[in-house]
Write an enzyme that holds these catalytic residues in place. Structure first.
Site, PDB file in Angstrom:
ATOM      1  N   ASP A 248      20.212  26.019  20.814  1.00 45.96           N
ATOM      2  CA  ASP A 248      19.191  26.964  21.267  1.00 45.96           C
ATOM      3  C   ASP A 248      17.823  26.494  20.800  1.00 45.96           C
ATOM      4  O   ASP A 248      16.864  26.429  21.570  1.00 45.96           O
ATOM      5  CB  ASP A 248      19.502  28.361  20.703  1.00 45.96           C
ATOM      6  CG  ASP A 248      18.439  29.377  21.094  1.00 45.96           C
ATOM      7  OD1 ASP A 248      18.053  29.390  22.283  1.00 45.96           O
ATOM      8  OD2 ASP A 248      17.984  30.141  20.217  1.00 45.96           O
ATOM      9  N   ASP A 252      14.625  24.247  23.130  1.00 46.31           N
ATOM     10  CA  ASP A 252      13.232  24.682  23.323  1.00 46.31           C
ATOM     11  C   ASP A 252      12.275  23.579  22.885  1.00 46.31           C
ATOM     12  O   ASP A 252      11.258  23.319  23.520  1.00 46.31           O
ATOM     13  CB  ASP A 252      12.930  25.956  22.513  1.00 46.31           C
ATOM     14  CG  ASP A 252      13.135  27.225  23.326  1.00 46.31           C
ATOM     15  OD1 ASP A 252      14.008  27.228  24.225  1.00 46.31           O
ATOM     16  OD2 ASP A 252      12.432  28.231  23.060  1.00 46.31           O
TER      17      ASP A 252
HETATM   18  C1  IPM Z   1      18.656  30.662  25.745  1.00 46.67           C
HETATM   19  C2  IPM Z   1      18.088  31.967  25.292  1.00 46.67           C
HETATM   20  C3  IPM Z   1      19.228  32.916  24.941  1.00 46.67           C
HETATM   21  C4  IPM Z   1      19.986  32.286  23.790  1.00 46.67           C
HETATM   22  C5  IPM Z   1      18.792  34.355  24.622  1.00 46.67           C
HETATM   23  C6  IPM Z   1      18.004  34.964  25.761  1.00 46.67           C
HETATM   24  C7  IPM Z   1      19.947  35.235  24.253  1.00 46.67           C
HETATM   25  O1  IPM Z   1      17.208  31.770  24.235  1.00 46.67           O
HETATM   26  O2  IPM Z   1      19.419  30.655  26.731  1.00 46.67           O
HETATM   27  O3  IPM Z   1      18.343  29.638  25.130  1.00 46.67           O
HETATM   28  O4  IPM Z   1      19.629  32.455  22.618  1.00 46.67           O
HETATM   29  O5  IPM Z   1      20.978  31.600  24.062  1.00 46.67           O
HETATM   30 MG    MG Z   2      16.805  29.724  23.783  1.00 45.95          MG
END
Ligand code: IPM
Ligand code: MG
Length: 361
Positions: A248, A252
């Protein structure tokens, strides 16, 4: 030919805006030979408003019975202080779990011309092509026990459980090694084996699976170092294999190497290859309704759907080439153009991609 049944879960914020453009693209004359039936269903904040449930049973049924799911985004600030079960994000997390979508593929590629959109120096990100393979239905996201409890003395304590079984590690590792074989044959497995038992087992099992792929080069990296290496020298990576939480965070970070989180698509697959396809950006409530969101991550997610669930690889490649052409021509949405005032809006960007499809038969 039977029509493909696509569940459309557009969700909150900019979700509906960008998904609408992906649907318009799939209905374009260039794809008239493909037949789709789109079934819309509520999820996230919209579903909480209508049904008091972020994943109402009928939305789950729609997703379950479809050939693939096209997903927008969930999350709205007005639910920030709601109990966990009544938060929009729960709709997505439950959907992943219910459909057993354990394998999350998050490609981070830099399209030619976008090197300057990244906050890193262009020569660092030029030609970047990473695939993050993130485990999606285990780890601290789902581990029990979890909660907030009151200790003797009245102070509260929050706790979560990081856990992975051998079989969960094995199946996601296989996905990463298989993917690497179709790419540059390198897997970097990310863990925190110097501190966490769970990821010590992770490293052991990934190494064991790796012995079955002697043609793939396996390396291991601690997650803190991986976060640093991603901004230091990102091109060293081919496939990055991660657990749910590390993936996660790192995805990003990897998104920003490509210029904008508005560019990154993803696929979440089950054992049989059925999938949910979503842009990795969130609902972006600050720009929702303004018509300025970048639709390319949603459009590229539709391309991933064509490739992975519908076995329409040439149509997928055609979309990806059209996106590359449009970017090469200089068109930029606001997230990519750095405030020069020359940005195109959501719909206009999608129009350009649809027009470019014709030159890309
Ligand atoms: C992602 C998002 C989700 C996650 C959230 C919206 C629950 O950040 O798909 O990366 O943490 O997996
Ligand atoms: Mg995420």
């Amino acid at each position: 030919m039977r029509a493909w049944r696509i569940a459309v879960l557009a969700g909150d914020g900019i979700g509906p805006e960008v998904v609408a453009e992906a649907l318009r693209l799939l209905k374009a004359p260039a794809f008239a030979h493909l037949r789709f039936e789109f079934e819309h269903a509520p999820i996230g904040g919209a579903a909480l408003d209508a049904y008091g449930d972020p994943l109402p049973p009928q939305s789950l049924d729609t997703a379950r019975s479809a050939d693939a799911v096209l997903f927008g985004a969930v999350g709205e600030p007005r639910f920030d202080s709601a109990p966990r079960a009544k938060r929009p994000e729960q709709g997505l997390l439950r959907l992943r779990k219910e459909l057993a979508l354990f394998a999350n593929l998050r490609p981070a590629t830099v399209f030619p011309g976008l090197e300057h959109a990244s906050t890193l120096k262009p020569h660092v990100v030029e030609g970047l092509d990473i695939l993050i393979v993130r485990e999606l239905t285990g780890d601290i996201y789902f581990g029990q026990p979890r909660g907030i409890r009151e200790l003797a003395g009245g102070e509260r304590e929050g706790f979560d459980t990081m856990r992975y079984t051998e079989s969960e590690i094995r199946r996601i590792a296989r996905v990463a090694f298989e993917a690497a074989r179709r790419r540059s044959s390198r897997v970097c497995s990310v863990d925190k084996a110097n501190v966490l038992e769970t990821t010590q087992l992770w490293r052991e099992i990934v190494s064991e699976v790796g012995r079955g792929y002697p043609d793939v080069q396996l390396s291991h990296m601690y997650v803190d170092n991986a976060a640093m290496q991603l901004v230091r020298q990102p091109r060293q990576f081919d496939v990055m294999l991660t657990g749910n939480m590390f993936g996660d965070i790192l995805s990003d970070e990897a998104a920003m190497l490509t210029g904008s989180i508005g560019m990154l698509p993803s696929a979440s697959l089950d054992e049989a290859g059925k999938g949910l396809y979503e842009p990795i950006h969130g609902s972006a409530p600050d720009i929702a309704g303004k018509g300025i969101a970048n639709p390319l991550a949603a459009i590229l997610s539709a391309a991933m759907m064509l490739r992975h669930s519908l076995r329409c690889g040439s149509e997928a490649a055609r979309i990806e080439r059209a996106v590359a052409d449009v970017l090469r021509s200089g068109a930029r949405t606001a997230d990519l153009e750095g405030g020069t005032g020359a940005a195109v809006g959501t719909r206009a960007m999608a129009d350009l991609v649809i027009a470019a499809l014709d030159g890309r038969a």
